[in-house]
Design a protein around this motif. Structure first.
Motif, PDB file in Angstrom:
ATOM      1  N   UNK A 189       1.088   2.464  -3.278  1.00 28.76           N
ATOM      2  CA  UNK A 189       0.999   1.750  -2.011  1.00 28.76           C
ATOM      3  C   UNK A 189       2.345   1.086  -1.762  1.00 28.76           C
ATOM      4  N   UNK A 190       2.687   0.904  -0.484  1.00 28.57           N
ATOM      5  CA  UNK A 190       3.967   0.265  -0.195  1.00 28.57           C
ATOM      6  C   UNK A 190       3.838  -0.739   0.934  1.00 28.57           C
ATOM      7  N   UNK A 240      -2.235  -4.527   4.499  1.00 31.09           N
ATOM      8  CA  UNK A 240      -2.069  -5.017   3.121  1.00 31.09           C
ATOM      9  C   UNK A 240      -2.639  -4.045   2.089  1.00 31.09           C
ATOM     10  N   UNK A 241      -2.128  -2.791   2.037  1.00 31.88           N
ATOM     11  CA  UNK A 241      -2.563  -1.881   0.971  1.00 31.88           C
ATOM     12  C   UNK A 241      -2.109  -2.414  -0.373  1.00 31.88           C
ATOM     13  N   UNK A 242      -2.965  -2.326  -1.367  1.00 33.89           N
ATOM     14  CA  UNK A 242      -2.657  -2.971  -2.646  1.00 33.89           C
ATOM     15  C   UNK A 242      -3.018  -2.039  -3.802  1.00 33.89           C
ATOM     16  N   UNK A 243      -4.069  -2.355  -4.556  1.00 28.45           N
ATOM     17  CA  UNK A 243      -4.423  -1.540  -5.708  1.00 28.45           C
ATOM     18  C   UNK A 243      -4.668  -0.090  -5.349  1.00 28.45           C
ATOM     19  N   UNK A 262      -7.758   3.232  -2.624  1.00 26.18           N
ATOM     20  CA  UNK A 262      -6.897   2.057  -2.471  1.00 26.18           C
ATOM     21  C   UNK A 262      -7.678   0.947  -1.786  1.00 26.18           C
ATOM     22  N   UNK A 263      -7.208  -0.281  -1.966  1.00 21.83           N
ATOM     23  CA  UNK A 263      -7.842  -1.419  -1.292  1.00 21.83           C
ATOM     24  C   UNK A 263      -6.927  -1.927  -0.191  1.00 21.83           C
TER      25      UNK A 263
END
Length: 394
Positions: A189-190, A240-243, A262-263
């Motif tokens: 994720x970025x 807000x892409x994260x894990x 992804x979350x």
């Protein structure tokens, strides 16, 4: 300008606190963390991995992130840490001092000097070695660093030898977050680089969902090339892409494809999309079957894979406590915000288990890992500690 953004962030935090205090969500039952074994000696352990060495021994690897970087300061305790666990005996954490490998990538001839601002971490056992990849936010490069740890009959953590194998640079318009790989495909994720400052990230993170701001994408890298180019996955723009976790597709009709989970942290949901790894040769990768499911209470962070194959999603519960610690700089001490995790079935994204903890001994948990023996390992992104708890023997 920076002071203005900080003031805005404080105002947002106050609004968030008011909103969460007046939240009408059902009351949760928080379990005590008194039975967790706490291990100190880390610096903001944002991510961790547990690698089984024998039936009774694990190697734990953690990454450290600098939440409030100050120009001119050094962070000697920052970087990658390793420790050994043998039954109930746990070593002190040791910071990795990597030796250069003979086959090192000439584009990244050596690890960067301190400060090493490490973020997302992946560590996998491959036969008699452990391959570690970690996102680096450096002063001179944004990259994914690669390390190799030959497995031996360790009796002391200081016997662990780490080789630096190089890195691959990421584009200047990308600030990566978490990483996950299968074979030669690595997913991440970025964030938009302008959002990497905490105050700005808070601003877009809180207001982004209200106005539909997309703050990042999902990207893939082909590890077969020396300097792999980031390939953006189509229709993966997210708030807000994260894990992130990459798993083989399990449906009968999509055997050759992969599922990327992804979350979206500030939308409080987990998403899955499917893609064909053969598309990695194209400039962008097509995606299909994207679905997203809400995670109930809490703000999701990192994702790991449990021993039964389900996804383990760390949750900040409630989210305003984490914001409070970040905005007001409670980062060198102990932020005791409550937390939890959701166990999610990959096939239909249904939640099969959710547990919540009070955060008294360890809070601000950003990663929850279940090892092969059913022990839970957690890392606290705003403190100096990790912790673990094993099932009670019957």
């Amino acid at each position: 300008m920076q002071s203005f953004l900080y003031s805005v962030a404080v105002l947002i935090a106050v609004i968030a606190i008011w909103y969460n205090i007046n939240d009408k969500s059902p009351e949760l039952k928080f379990r005590e963390t008194s039975d967790f074994v706490v291990i100190h000696g880390f610096h903001h352990p944002e991510d961790l991995a547990v690698i089984p060495i024998t039936s009774n021994t694990n190697l734990i690897i953690t990454s450290s992130i600098v939440l409030h970087y100050k120009p001119g300061e050094t962070y000697p305790d920052n970087g990658l840490h390793v420790l050994l666990q043998a039954g109930e005996t746990v070593s002190k954490p040791m910071i990795i001092r990597a030796k250069q490998s003979r086959n090192v990538d000439l584009n990244c001839p050596a690890p960067l000097d301190i400060p090493l601002n490490y973020h997302g971490l992946e560590a996998k056992r491959v036969q008699d070695q452990i391959i570690v990849r970690v996102v680096l936010h450096g002063k001179t490069r944004e990259s994914i660093e690669s390390f190799r740890i030959p497995i031996q009959n360790w009796t002391d953590v200081e016997q662990v030898q780490v080789e630096y194998q190089g890195c691959f640079m990421t584009p200047s318009n990308m600030a990566l977050n978490e990483v996950s790989s299968i074979g030669h495909i690595l997913a991440s994720t970025n964030y938009i680089p302008s959002l990497t400052k905490v105050s700005v990230k808070l601003y877009y993170g809180l207001f982004g969902p209200l106005v539909g701001i997309k703050t990042g994408n999902l990207v893939l890298f082909d590890l077969r090339t020396l300097s792999p180019k980031a390939k953006i996955i189509q229709n993966s723009a997210a708030t807000t892409p994260n894990g992130v976790q990459l798993l083989p597709n399990t449906t009968n009709s999509e055997k050759e494809k992969m599922d990327l989970f992804f979350v979206e942290t500030n939308l409080n949901r987990i998403c899955r999309l499917t893609f064909d790894p053969a598309d990695i040769d194209n400039d962008s990768v097509a995606s299909e079957n994207k679905i997203c499911v809400g995670l109930g209470i809490g703000m999701p962070d990192n994702i790991s894979v449990g021993r039964n194959g389900n996804l383990i999603v760390a949750l900040h519960v409630p989210s305003w406590k984490l914001y409070y610690c970040m905005v007001f700089g409670i980062s060198e001490g102990f932020c005791n915000s409550s937390w939890g995790f959701a166990e999610v079935r990959p096939g239909d994204l249904s939640i099969v288990r959710a547990e919540y903890f009070d955060g008294r001994k360890i809070g601000c948990v950003s990663i929850v890992v279940e090892d092969v023996n059913g022990c839970l390992w957690v890392g606290s992104v705003i403190s100096d500690r990790i912790a673990f708890k094993c099932p009670k023997s019957t």
